[in-house]
Design a protein around this motif. Structure first.
Motif, PDB file in Angstrom:
ATOM      1  N   GLU A 111      29.816  35.499  41.070  1.00 38.72           N
ATOM      2  CA  GLU A 111      31.234  35.580  40.713  1.00 38.72           C
ATOM      3  C   GLU A 111      32.127  34.946  41.776  1.00 38.72           C
ATOM      4  O   GLU A 111      33.132  34.304  41.449  1.00 38.72           O
ATOM      5  CB  GLU A 111      31.616  37.051  40.519  1.00 38.72           C
ATOM      6  CG  GLU A 111      33.083  37.283  40.182  1.00 38.72           C
ATOM      7  CD  GLU A 111      33.422  38.764  40.077  1.00 38.72           C
ATOM      8  OE1 GLU A 111      34.585  39.120  40.335  1.00 38.72           O
ATOM      9  OE2 GLU A 111      32.519  39.560  39.739  1.00 38.72           O
ATOM     10  N   THR A 112      31.791  35.111  43.056  1.00 38.68           N
ATOM     11  CA  THR A 112      32.694  34.700  44.139  1.00 38.68           C
ATOM     12  C   THR A 112      32.126  33.603  45.029  1.00 38.68           C
ATOM     13  O   THR A 112      32.817  33.118  45.914  1.00 38.68           O
ATOM     14  CB  THR A 112      33.042  35.907  45.027  1.00 38.68           C
ATOM     15  OG1 THR A 112      31.830  36.376  45.662  1.00 38.68           O
ATOM     16  CG2 THR A 112      33.661  37.029  44.224  1.00 38.68           C
TER      17      THR A 112
ATOM     18  N   THR B 154      32.787  42.253  46.567  1.00 34.88           N
ATOM     19  CA  THR B 154      31.832  41.509  45.751  1.00 34.88           C
ATOM     20  C   THR B 154      31.249  40.323  46.502  1.00 34.88           C
ATOM     21  O   THR B 154      30.038  40.081  46.476  1.00 34.88           O
ATOM     22  CB  THR B 154      32.504  41.025  44.451  1.00 34.88           C
ATOM     23  OG1 THR B 154      32.959  42.155  43.713  1.00 34.88           O
ATOM     24  CG2 THR B 154      31.541  40.222  43.600  1.00 34.88           C
ATOM     25  N   MET B 155      32.098  39.577  47.205  1.00 31.62           N
ATOM     26  CA  MET B 155      31.608  38.406  47.938  1.00 31.62           C
ATOM     27  C   MET B 155      30.630  38.811  49.036  1.00 31.62           C
ATOM     28  O   MET B 155      29.588  38.159  49.217  1.00 31.62           O
ATOM     29  CB  MET B 155      32.760  37.599  48.540  1.00 31.62           C
ATOM     30  CG  MET B 155      32.268  36.347  49.271  1.00 31.62           C
ATOM     31  SD  MET B 155      33.560  35.408  50.122  1.00 31.62           S
ATOM     32  CE  MET B 155      34.341  34.573  48.741  1.00 31.62           C
TER      33      MET B 155
ATOM     34  N   ARG C 216      36.641  31.282  46.525  1.00 37.04           N
ATOM     35  CA  ARG C 216      37.915  31.921  46.167  1.00 37.04           C
ATOM     36  C   ARG C 216      39.050  31.111  46.807  1.00 37.04           C
ATOM     37  O   ARG C 216      39.833  31.634  47.600  1.00 37.04           O
ATOM     38  CB  ARG C 216      37.961  33.374  46.637  1.00 37.04           C
ATOM     39  CG  ARG C 216      36.832  34.258  46.091  1.00 37.04           C
ATOM     40  CD  ARG C 216      37.016  35.704  46.529  1.00 37.04           C
ATOM     41  NE  ARG C 216      38.121  36.328  45.830  1.00 37.04           N
ATOM     42  CZ  ARG C 216      38.990  37.200  46.383  1.00 37.04           C
ATOM     43  NH1 ARG C 216      38.881  37.519  47.665  1.00 37.04           N
ATOM     44  NH2 ARG C 216      39.958  37.720  45.665  1.00 37.04           N
TER      45      ARG C 216
ATOM     46  N   ASN D 230      39.616  31.796  50.286  1.00 35.63           N
ATOM     47  CA  ASN D 230      38.185  32.089  50.348  1.00 35.63           C
ATOM     48  C   ASN D 230      37.921  33.396  51.096  1.00 35.63           C
ATOM     49  O   ASN D 230      36.912  33.538  51.819  1.00 35.63           O
ATOM     50  CB  ASN D 230      37.402  30.929  50.991  1.00 35.63           C
ATOM     51  CG  ASN D 230      37.385  29.693  50.111  1.00 35.63           C
ATOM     52  OD1 ASN D 230      37.293  29.784  48.891  1.00 35.63           O
ATOM     53  ND2 ASN D 230      37.507  28.525  50.731  1.00 35.63           N
TER      54      ASN D 230
END
Length: 261
Positions: A6-7, A33-34, A23, A28
């Motif tokens: 996702e990230t 999540t990242m 991101r 970024n």
């Protein structure tokens, strides 16, 4: 690797695996999540031999990473209340493959610690490095201090943390904070050239060297990465180990002439 993230983005180019923090509209920045996705991606990389060098960079041409987004976590003083950045840093540190930070813009706060944690850093000329924790009510009193001290010395590391100066790529190279500076339009090519050069070195030798560096700060965990991850498999392939296993299973005395072989 078939997993979709996702990230972050992950791609492979021969022996080079590239993790891109994705991101760009948020500098970024890390979020929970990242952090988990970088950790999980690296853990998958640990279990394959296709790649021999890993590159970490940021999406776009302005930000490498400007730190952590401290939202969406539980309201607690325990682990669920902090960004799991240590999981990400530890994954980089214990990965047997060299990791290159390709800094394509601002490396600030946690993003600066991220490049410190990487084994080598190459940056474009316009990149800016800054440690901002104390001026924003935050800090990284662990990896971000000890490893920074290793790079630039205690006095300079304390100045970077106490004064929070903006550091140009040229200055970062001069003080030993990073390895190399290249013109902005040459970053991708120079990163690939460096990665391919390292990939031509012996994978086991590189793993042993990186594990030795880890053992210095890693205590028993770091030492175990040498003795278990590096040496156990070699031992299991020896005639000594095979004979001991067979003699134990056969309930007989081992043939000591196999020892040391």
């Amino acid at each position: 690797m078939t997993r979709q993230f996702e990230t972050i983005l992950y791609s492979e180019d021969g022996p080079i695996g590239t993790i891109t923090l994705n991101r760009p509209n948020n500098g970024n920045m890390f979020n929970e999540t990242m952090c988990h996705e970088i950790r999980d991606c690296i853990n998958e990389i640990r279990r394959e031999t296709r790649t021999r060098v890993i590159v970490i960079t940021g999406a776009g041409d302005k930000f490498f990473c400007i730190g952590g987004e401290k939202t969406g976590m539980e309201d607690t003083n325990l682990y669920p209340g902090v960004l799991p950045v240590l999981d990400m840093y530890e994954a980089i540190d214990r990965l047997q493959k060299p990791v290159i930070a390709s800094v394509n813009g601002f490396a600030v706060g946690g993003g600066h610690v991220l490049q410190v944690m990487c084994d080598i850093t190459i940056a474009k000329e316009s990149a800016i490095f800054r440690q901002v924790g104390p001026m924003m009510g935050s800090f990284d009193a662990g990896f971000g201090t000890w490893y920074l001290e290793d790079l630039v010395g205690k006095k300079k590391a304390k100045e970077i943390w106490f004064r929070n100066p903006k550091i140009t790529a040229a200055e970062a190279e001069r003080i030993g904070l990073i390895n190399k500076v290249v013109p902005d339009d040459q970053l991708a090519a120079a990163t690939r050239e460096m990665a391919l050069e390292i990939a031509d070195r012996g994978a086991f030798a590189l793993a042993a060297i990186k594990s030795a560096f880890l053992a210095r700060h890693g205590g028993v965990a770091g030492l175990s990465r040498v003795t278990h991850d590096m040496l156990l498999r070699l031992n299991l392939n020896t005639e000594e180990s095979k004979e001991l296993s067979k003699s134990f299973a056969g309930k007989r005395s081992p043939d000591s002439s196999t020892f040391g072989h």
